[in-house]
Each structure stands twice: as C-alpha cells, then as structure tokens.
Write an enzyme that holds these catalytic residues in place. Structure first.
Site, PDB file in Angstrom:
ATOM      1  N   CYS A 124     -70.053  60.806  41.566  1.00  0.00           N
ATOM      2  CA  CYS A 124     -71.622  61.049  41.773  1.00  0.00           C
ATOM      3  C   CYS A 124     -72.159  62.140  41.039  1.00  0.00           C
ATOM      4  O   CYS A 124     -71.983  61.567  39.734  1.00  0.00           O
ATOM      5  CB  CYS A 124     -71.343  62.582  43.165  1.00  0.00           C
ATOM      6  SG  CYS A 124     -71.987  62.030  44.208  1.00  0.00           S
ATOM      7  N   HIS A 125     -72.910  63.282  41.478  1.00  0.00           N
ATOM      8  CA  HIS A 125     -73.901  64.117  40.220  1.00  0.00           C
ATOM      9  C   HIS A 125     -72.872  64.679  39.346  1.00  0.00           C
ATOM     10  O   HIS A 125     -73.875  65.283  38.552  1.00  0.00           O
ATOM     11  CB  HIS A 125     -74.454  65.324  41.212  1.00  0.00           C
ATOM     12  CG  HIS A 125     -75.154  64.535  42.338  1.00  0.00           C
ATOM     13  ND1 HIS A 125     -74.892  64.799  43.553  1.00  0.00           N
ATOM     14  CD2 HIS A 125     -76.955  64.723  42.272  1.00  0.00           C
ATOM     15  CE1 HIS A 125     -75.594  64.267  44.087  1.00  0.00           C
ATOM     16  NE2 HIS A 125     -76.981  64.272  43.419  1.00  0.00           N
TER      17      HIS A 125
END
Length: 197
Positions: free
Chosen positions: A119-120
């Site tokens: 993800c991030h």
C-alpha cells in the site's frame, strides 16, 4: 529449519490490517518479528487506522487499535535481521522523513535482503531510492509516485528480486505467500488430528 528474524517498521495511523495480519501470520509460521517505530520504545504503542473500501473514490478511514511495539527503534541493528516488512496506511507519509528509516530500508536493499512493502509503504521505498528500474505495486493512487521514482507500476502483487509489493490489505494472501517464498519458508501441512481420533 529455524525461523527468520524479521523487522517491521510501523507508525501512528499505519493501516491496522497491514500491521496486525502480517505481524501475526509471520509469527504463526515460525518467524520472529520485531515491530519498531522511530522515537518510541518497546512496549509503547502506535495507533492504527482501518482503511475500508466502500465504493467511494478512495478509502474511508476509521480508528483502529493500539498496537504494542516489541523493541526500541534506537536499539535495533538492521544487520541482525533477515528481512524487512513495511505496512501502509498514513504512517509512511511521515516515516519517510526520518533519515534512520531511510537508512534501514537502504541497508536491506543493498544487502539484497527480502523487503515486503504494501500500500502506502511505496512512499518510503520511493524516498529511499529503491524503486528505480523495478516493478513495484502500491495503493492505486500512488501509481504516479512509483513512476516518479523510476519504477514500473504493477496493479497486483509482484516480486522483483528481493522486493515483494502489494496494493492493499486485500492482497494479503498473495503478498504474504510471495514474501514467504522469497524468505525460503517451507510449510509442511500434516494431517490434522482431532480429539475423536
């Protein structure tokens, strides 16, 4: 075969599932996992956030749990660890500004040790300059970040050398599976014995 010693870098408002699930799953198959956060000690907690997908243009964020750290960031030596795990959520946005976090990521990459990022977490990978020339997945809104760091964005789970990346917690099964392959983890499925046997 003994388990590996893994390091996980977390921070306040990291994604709840992306911290809790790999932390528990990797231990369940015999690995040791130290979870650390800059400026915090073992036993301190970070607050997590749950990112949910409900048909909006981006995720909905709600408060998650308090996650207890297992070690102090200042006391760890990345040379003592076999692999690195970086969860997503909002934490990578500020963690990437810590020089010591960047140095840890670069150590694992320079030593060709496995790195699992989801993800991030791509924000940290980009800040550490480890994406250039590689295929990398991330939350879909970070496609331009991956490409801006010289990587090729992949819409799914991908392994490129020592780097295993995924889009979000919906990729956990494949992401953790590919990471276990890179770690060389062998799971022996024996027939279960019940109390009635």
């Amino acid at each position: 075969m003994p388990g590996k010693k893994l390091l996980m870098i977390v921070g306040d408002f990291g994604e709840d599932y992306e911290i809790m699930v790999p932390f528990q799953a990797l231990q369940a198959v015999g690995h040791e996992v130290d979870a650390v956060c800059p400026d915090k000690d073992g036993g301190d907690t970070v607050k997590t956030a749950i990112h949910d997908f409900r048909g909006d243009q981006t995720y909905l964020e709600t408060r998650g749990h308090d996650f207890a750290l297992t070690a102090s960031f200042d006391d760890i030596d990345p040379a003592d660890y076999d692999a690195l795990v970086i969860p997503g959520g909002r934490a990578p946005e500020y963690l990437r500004n810590y020089d010591e976090v960047i140095e840890v990521v670069q150590h694992f990459d320079n030593e060709n040790k496995p790195i699992a990022a989801i993800c991030h977490a791509a924000q940290i990978l980009a800040a550490a300059d480890v994406i250039e020339g590689r295929t990398c997945s991330a939350y879909s809104a970070l496609k331009s970040d991956v490409e801006g760091a010289g990587g090729e964005y992949y819409d799914g789970v991908t392994t490129d050398g020592n780097l295993v990346t995924g889009r979000d917690w919906g990729d956990h099964v494949e992401w953790i599976s590919q990471f276990l392959d890179v770690l060389g983890t062998n799971i022996d499925h024996e027939e279960a014995v019940t109390a009635d046997d």
